[in-house]
Design an enzyme around this catalytic site. Structure first.
Site, short mmCIF file in Angstrom:
data_model
loop_
_atom_site.label_atom_id
_atom_site.label_comp_id
_atom_site.label_asym_id
_atom_site.label_seq_id
_atom_site.Cartn_x
_atom_site.Cartn_y
_atom_site.Cartn_z
N GLU A 1 1.05 -1.03 0.05
CA GLU A 1 0.01 -0.14 -0.03
C GLU A 1 0.59 1.10 0.21
O GLU A 1 2.06 1.00 0.53
CB GLU A 1 -1.03 0.04 1.35
CG GLU A 1 -2.16 -0.97 1.23
CD GLU A 1 -2.92 -1.15 2.55
OE1 GLU A 1 -4.08 -1.44 2.09
OE2 GLU A 1 -2.43 -0.66 3.51
N CYS B 1 3.58 8.37 0.82
CA CYS B 1 4.09 7.58 1.74
C CYS B 1 4.32 6.29 1.01
O CYS B 1 3.21 5.65 0.66
CB CYS B 1 3.22 7.55 3.11
SG CYS B 1 4.02 6.33 4.10
N CYS C 1 7.02 -6.91 7.04
CA CYS C 1 8.05 -6.37 7.64
C CYS C 1 8.51 -7.15 9.02
O CYS C 1 7.74 -7.76 9.83
CB CYS C 1 7.57 -5.05 8.42
SG CYS C 1 9.06 -4.01 9.42
N CYS D 1 7.47 -4.24 15.47
CA CYS D 1 7.01 -3.36 16.38
C CYS D 1 5.67 -3.77 16.85
O CYS D 1 4.60 -3.95 16.11
CB CYS D 1 7.03 -1.85 15.70
SG CYS D 1 8.53 -1.55 15.13
N CYS E 1 2.28 -1.90 15.61
CA CYS E 1 2.02 -1.65 14.16
C CYS E 1 1.51 -2.74 13.39
O CYS E 1 1.75 -3.75 13.31
CB CYS E 1 3.56 -1.46 13.66
SG CYS E 1 3.59 -1.24 11.99
N SER F 1 12.44 6.81 6.97
CA SER F 1 12.22 6.70 8.57
C SER F 1 12.67 5.31 8.86
O SER F 1 12.30 4.40 8.09
CB SER F 1 10.69 6.78 8.60
OG SER F 1 10.46 6.54 10.23
N SER G 1 12.25 6.29 14.53
CA SER G 1 11.00 5.90 15.12
C SER G 1 11.56 5.62 16.55
O SER G 1 11.98 4.55 16.75
CB SER G 1 10.25 4.83 14.65
OG SER G 1 10.09 4.96 13.13
N LEU G 2 11.25 6.59 17.40
CA LEU G 2 11.78 6.22 18.92
C LEU G 2 10.92 5.62 19.76
O LEU G 2 10.98 4.48 20.29
CB LEU G 2 12.37 7.77 19.44
CG LEU G 2 13.13 7.51 20.58
CD1 LEU G 2 14.56 7.04 20.14
CD2 LEU G 2 13.40 9.27 21.25
N ASN H 1 -3.06 5.49 16.28
CA ASN H 1 -4.27 5.06 15.55
C ASN H 1 -4.76 3.59 15.93
O ASN H 1 -3.96 2.49 15.61
CB ASN H 1 -3.99 5.30 13.94
CG ASN H 1 -3.48 6.48 13.67
OD1 ASN H 1 -4.49 7.48 13.85
ND2 ASN H 1 -2.60 6.49 12.99
N CYS I 1 -0.72 6.27 10.15
CA CYS I 1 0.59 5.73 10.34
C CYS I 1 0.55 4.46 10.91
O CYS I 1 -0.44 4.37 12.05
CB CYS I 1 1.22 6.79 11.05
SG CYS I 1 3.04 6.54 10.76
S1 SF4 Z 1 6.41 0.53 12.61
FE1 SF4 Z 1 7.69 0.20 10.74
S2 SF4 Z 1 9.56 -0.95 11.21
FE2 SF4 Z 1 7.89 -1.27 12.98
S3 SF4 Z 1 6.88 -3.13 12.44
FE3 SF4 Z 1 5.76 -1.24 11.54
S4 SF4 Z 1 6.67 -1.02 9.42
FE4 SF4 Z 1 8.02 -2.47 10.44
#
Ligand code: SF4
Length: 340
Positions: free
Chosen positions: A89, A102, A109, A113, A116, A188, A211-212, A287, A330
């Site tokens: 996407e 984006c 991935c 995280c 996510c 990022s 991404s902290l 989100n 995001c």
């Molecule tokens: S935030 Fe970015 S690096 Fe982390 S799991 Fe999601 S897509 Fe991957």
């Protein structure tokens, strides 16, 4: 057979030299592909027949396909089907200052995280350069627009696909073609230190966002497994090196998760951690998605958090929300077939 949209300008020059043709054919070809947007070799009128035959033999001009698009006010989300049927996407956003896209850099991935949605699907493979670039070309054609900014922040960790992502940047910034300014591009990372080290030497003008999402290893370990590999103090050290070397300001992204990383102590700790660093802090209201248990911090808490960072003399913003109604915000991108 290689896809033509994988080829940087320099690589095409080398190619034409290797087939005993003229080096300037690279300029002609880039002009057709990225200025005139002509993708059929037979329609490239000033390229000689022999060269056309060689190009047909050595390169494919295949495109990924737009599978679906959704619109929510000033956001459009595109679902693409790749040639091997994988799905990715991209999200287009209209801002006061321009139009940003984006893009995704991987199918799935591996960074895991916890908050996510995009990372729930494990990495299947890296995107090739052409698959990143064609997200841009196809959307520009579909909407008859010029995208002014790129953020490499969709599905995937760009530094886990370093070479293909960097070739994408080389192609899109080439003054022989699209000629997008490097400072209009932001990459990022969740903190892959070797990637940051390479990047500071290769692309000092492209913006870097980290991404902290936590002010210490204890919290970060809970929500970002990568933190067990690259500790926060090492990450901050390399960011300082990056700033020294490039003289650029870094953005730290901080997603606000209720009762996880949003206490006022966290805000103070964050301010302390980033003290003296030339940076922006971007607070992101989380989100929520149906599959993940994290909750968004209360509005008031986000404001209190913001105030603490601000009072410590730092540049801080609260991210404007985009696309939540179409799961385009995001961390909400995904590639599940139920989306079709
Ligand atoms: S935030 Fe970015 S690096 Fe982390 S799991 Fe999601 S897509 Fe991957």
């Amino acid at each position: 057979m290689k896809n033509i949209f994988n080829e940087t300008y320099d690589a095409l020059e080398d190619y034409f030299i290797s087939i005993n043709d003229k080096k300037y054919r690279a300029t002609q070809l880039y002009d057709f592909l990225y200025k005139k947007r002509i993708y059929t070799i037979d329609n490239m009128n000033n390229i000689p027949k022999n060269t056309k035959e060689m190009l047909k033999k050595d390169f494919s001009f295949n495109f990924i396909k737009i599978e679906k698009k959704q619109t929510d006010e000033n956001v459009k989300k595109y679902l693409f089907r790749l040639l091997d049927d994988s799905l990715i996407e991209s999200v287009l956003m209209y801002h006061d200052y321009g139009i940003s896209l984006c893009v995704s850099s991987q199918v799935g991935c591996n960074m895991g995280c916890k908050f996510c949605e995009s990372g729930r699907l494990k990495k299947v493979r890296n995107l090739e350069t052409y698959e990143i670039l064609e997200q841009v070309l196809l959307i520009e054609k579909d909407l008859n627009i010029k995208i002014t900014h790129i953020v490499i922040m969709g599905i995937g960790e760009p530094f886990d696909n370093y070479d293909n992502v960097m070739n994408f940047i080389r192609i899109i910034t080439s003054n022989k073609g699209i000629d997008m300014g490097s400072r209009h591009i932001t990459i990022s990372t969740c903190g892959l230190i070797p990637g940051i080290k390479r990047f500071m030497n290769d692309f000092s003008q492209v913006n870097l966002a980290i991404s902290l999402h936590a002010p210490n290893d204890k919290i970060r370990n809970k929500i970002m497994p990568i933190s067990k590999v690259y500790k926060l103090n090492e990450l901050i050290k390399v960011v300082k090196e990056y700033i020294n070397k490039t003289n650029r300001r870094v953005t730290f992204e901080y997603v606000m998760l209720e009762n996880t990383n949003d206490s006022l102590e966290c805000a103070k700790e964050l301010a302390n951690l980033l003290k003296g660093i030339n940076c922006y802090v971007n607070l992101i209201p989380y989100n929520e998605t149906e599959n993940i248990e994290f909750k968004r911090s209360k509005k008031n808490r986000i404001l209190e958090f913001y105030d603490i960072i601000k009072k410590n003399g730092m540049n801080v913003t609260i991210r404007k929300e985009f696309g939540t109604n179409i799961s385009a915000a995001c961390g909400q991108l995904r590639t599940k077939r139920e989306d079709l």
